[in-house]
Design an enzyme around this catalytic site. Sequence first.
Site: not given
Ligand code: ADP
Ligand code: F6P
Length: 327
Positions: A27, A129, A131, A189
């Site tokens: 970026v 991510t 995941d 495996g």
């Molecule tokens: P990831 O992006 O790895 O899935 P999170 O689910 O923790 O991680 O989301 C990261 C951040 O994105 C959250 O802490 C929040 O600030 C923001 N976020 C998550 N879901 C929403 C949503 N539905 N609307 C707006 N912001 C969101």
């Molecule tokens: O979203 C990535 C991840 O590593 C998931 O696989 C796991 O459930 C979660 O984050 C763990 O979250 P934290 O780092 O906040 O403990």
Amino acid sequence: MGPTMKRVAVLTSGGDAPGMNAAIRAVVRTGVSLGFEVLGVRHGYTGLIGGDFVPLGPRDVGGIIQRGGTVLGTSRCPAFLTQGGQQAAAQQLRDRDISGLVVIGGNGSQAGAHALASRGIAVVGVASTIDNDLAGCDVTIGATTAIDIALEAIDRLRVTASAHGRVFLVELMGRTCGYLALIAGITGGAEAIVIPEIAQDPEIIATIIREAYARGKSHAIVVIAEGAERDADALARYFAEHAERLGFELRVTKLGHVQRGGSPCSFDRLAATLLGAAAIEHLHAGRHGVLLGMIDGRVTPSAFEDVVVRKKPLDAGLIRLARALTE
Ligand code: ADP
Ligand code: F6P
């Protein structure tokens, strides 16, 4: 800032993933080459709300392509889930004349990017991510490295499992998505794979382990996704009550955050570089409101509204293969 130079910002959000640094680097360097001034936002949406910006030049992102984590820092930011938090974040960008934002993160982060886009901010997302639970891409940046780390662990666990004649329940991350466990289980495996997407009777797992023992195997490996209906601890408790059925002695290993900290593999570095560069090119061309992911080997944009609400299904063919190979 010169009169024609535009300012853009980049942040990483959610769980860190190997390759995020490679994306930041792309970026910044592509942005500068296109005449942008690039600012980094520290600690994801927390830093955006708080106005924690740092100027980034090409030299500031030297020596990071091989590093896991994120040099910008990241966060889970509950405040950003509120209208007030999102408004404050958008205002921080406007106050600094920032005309575009790149959000590198997983599905929560991209839902946040969509929220900012709905407030009139020009945002481009980069799917990252471990995941791989994000629609709009085949594989998110970081997932492949996390699988490689899990594989190394599984290979090592098999050595000690064989030495002792044990079954290991190996729990992998992935939140509610079984992708990491499915791929690591197939390529490692494993005798059995337990994922949230498939209901699995623990009796069937017990039978698989027992049959492996009866066939004279020196070990058994069961790979379990943390989001499975029964995680590794629950399965271990279940088996403790039915221990005689297994044959093998049982141990549990939860890899946890170990899976996140590795140096990105070549695939993740390349995908991150392509997607990071493309994100800036999109902003430069006035295209935004999209998530960028790799689909069939190509950088592909998808409208935020199409990806953030959709759950990406696991590949049915891989699930069939896993069944065929592990039964
Ligand atoms: P990831 O992006 O790895 O899935 P999170 O689910 O923790 O991680 O989301 C990261 C951040 O994105 C959250 O802490 C929040 O600030 C923001 N976020 C998550 N879901 C929403 C949503 N539905 N609307 C707006 N912001 C969101
Ligand atoms: O979203 C990535 C991840 O590593 C998931 O696989 C796991 O459930 C979660 O984050 C763990 O979250 P934290 O780092 O906040 O403990």
